[in-house]
Design a protein around this motif. Structure first.
Motif, short mmCIF file in Angstrom:
data_model
loop_
_atom_site.label_atom_id
_atom_site.label_comp_id
_atom_site.label_asym_id
_atom_site.label_seq_id
_atom_site.Cartn_x
_atom_site.Cartn_y
_atom_site.Cartn_z
N ILE A 39 6.10 20.42 115.67
CA ILE A 39 6.36 21.15 114.44
C ILE A 39 5.74 20.43 113.24
O ILE A 39 5.21 21.04 112.35
CB ILE A 39 7.87 21.31 114.23
CG1 ILE A 39 8.41 22.25 115.31
CG2 ILE A 39 8.20 21.87 112.86
CD1 ILE A 39 7.82 23.62 115.27
N ASN B 72 2.92 28.54 106.60
CA ASN B 72 3.74 27.48 107.21
C ASN B 72 5.24 27.74 107.11
O ASN B 72 5.96 27.51 108.09
CB ASN B 72 3.38 26.12 106.60
CG ASN B 72 2.26 25.43 107.35
OD1 ASN B 72 1.83 25.88 108.42
ND2 ASN B 72 1.77 24.34 106.80
N PRO B 73 5.77 28.22 105.97
CA PRO B 73 7.21 28.51 105.94
C PRO B 73 7.62 29.60 106.94
O PRO B 73 8.72 29.54 107.51
CB PRO B 73 7.44 28.98 104.50
CG PRO B 73 6.35 28.33 103.71
CD PRO B 73 5.17 28.33 104.63
N TYR C 49 6.05 30.18 109.86
CA TYR C 49 6.01 29.54 111.17
C TYR C 49 7.21 28.60 111.36
O TYR C 49 7.78 28.53 112.46
CB TYR C 49 4.71 28.75 111.33
CG TYR C 49 3.49 29.59 111.60
CD1 TYR C 49 3.59 30.96 111.87
CD2 TYR C 49 2.21 29.03 111.60
CE1 TYR C 49 2.47 31.72 112.11
CE2 TYR C 49 1.09 29.79 111.85
CZ TYR C 49 1.22 31.14 112.10
OH TYR C 49 0.10 31.89 112.35
N ARG C 50 7.58 27.90 110.29
CA ARG C 50 8.72 26.99 110.39
C ARG C 50 9.99 27.78 110.75
O ARG C 50 10.79 27.36 111.60
CB ARG C 50 8.91 26.23 109.09
CG ARG C 50 10.03 25.20 109.14
CD ARG C 50 10.17 24.45 107.83
NE ARG C 50 9.03 23.59 107.55
CZ ARG C 50 8.13 23.83 106.60
NH1 ARG C 50 8.24 24.90 105.84
NH2 ARG C 50 7.12 23.00 106.41
N SER C 51 10.18 28.93 110.10
CA SER C 51 11.37 29.74 110.36
C SER C 51 11.38 30.32 111.76
O SER C 51 12.44 30.61 112.32
CB SER C 51 11.46 30.89 109.33
OG SER C 51 10.44 31.85 109.54
N LEU D 277 3.10 24.00 112.81
CA LEU D 277 2.58 24.20 111.46
C LEU D 277 1.12 23.79 111.36
O LEU D 277 0.63 22.95 112.10
CB LEU D 277 3.40 23.38 110.46
CG LEU D 277 4.91 23.58 110.47
CD1 LEU D 277 5.53 22.75 109.35
CD2 LEU D 277 5.29 25.04 110.36
#
Length: 209
Positions: free
Chosen positions: A4, A84-85, A87-89, A94
């Protein structure tokens, strides 16, 4: 794109000057077919048939740090910052925030779709395909079979990917794209990914323009 925090950061040395000179310039990317089942959920919403025709395009490869391409690099930064936010969720790897090496942008496209409707970030889905950065951080791998590798994004599937390149020869550039998550059944006749990822790859041949 395998953890991640650093998944999409390719820990490779920058491409040599000779390699940079060989890959730079305008390339014709031939038309191809994008299967609906191999698209992201967002992208499938815009697919009216099981097979979508992706038109011919012109891709320009350039030095990411060349000041004359600062506007394109800014679009890559914007893409990474907004994707990226998402994908993070979703628990996906990332992209690295450090953009360097060689980059590639769509200069012309004959596809019917003119906006980046498949983008993972809602705020970027109205951006035009022409002018869209699709590959960045192209760096030397140290391998003879696939000497260059970079982070990428496929506007026809909506997925982040790894893109690999052979050395250009006779006006042609062989490139291969590998999706980095959501493993699928191998394509009939498809070989294993041999350019830095584990999902089945697809190869394309670009022609120098």
């Amino acid at each position: 794109m395998l953890t991640i925090a650093a998944a999409m950061s390719l820990q490779l040395a920058p491409a040599s000057a000779q390699g940079v000179d060989a890959l730079k310039g305008n390339w014709r990317s031939p038309p191809y077919t994008q299967e609906r089942y191999r698209m992201s959920d967002q992208c499938q919403q815009h697919a009216d048939t099981d097979k979508q025709a992706v038109g011919e395009s012109t891709i320009e490869v350039f030095d990411c740090n060349d000041p004359k391409y600062a506007n394109v690099k800014a679009r890559i930064d914007q893409y990474v910052a907004q994707v990226n936010p998402v994908y993070r969720s979703q628990g996906h790897p990332l992209y690295t925030n450090n953009i360097s090496g060689l980059c590639a942008v769509v200069r012309q496209s004959s596809s019917e779709r003119t906006e980046d409707a498949c983008n993972p970030a809602p705020g970027l889905r109205k951006q035009p395909i022409v002018g869209l950065p699709v590959i960045w951080n192209i760096r030397k791998t140290g391998r003879s079979d696939w000497p260059y590798r970079g982070d990428s994004y496929s506007p026809s599937s909506g997925y982040g990917a790894i893109s690999c390149f052979k050395d250009p020869a006779k006006g042609e550039l062989v490139t291969k794209g590998c999706r980095r998550w959501k493993v699928e059944l191998p394509l009939v006749g498809g070989g294993p990914c041999d350019c830095g990822c584990t999902v089945v790859c697809e190869s394309y041949v670009w022609q120098r323009k």
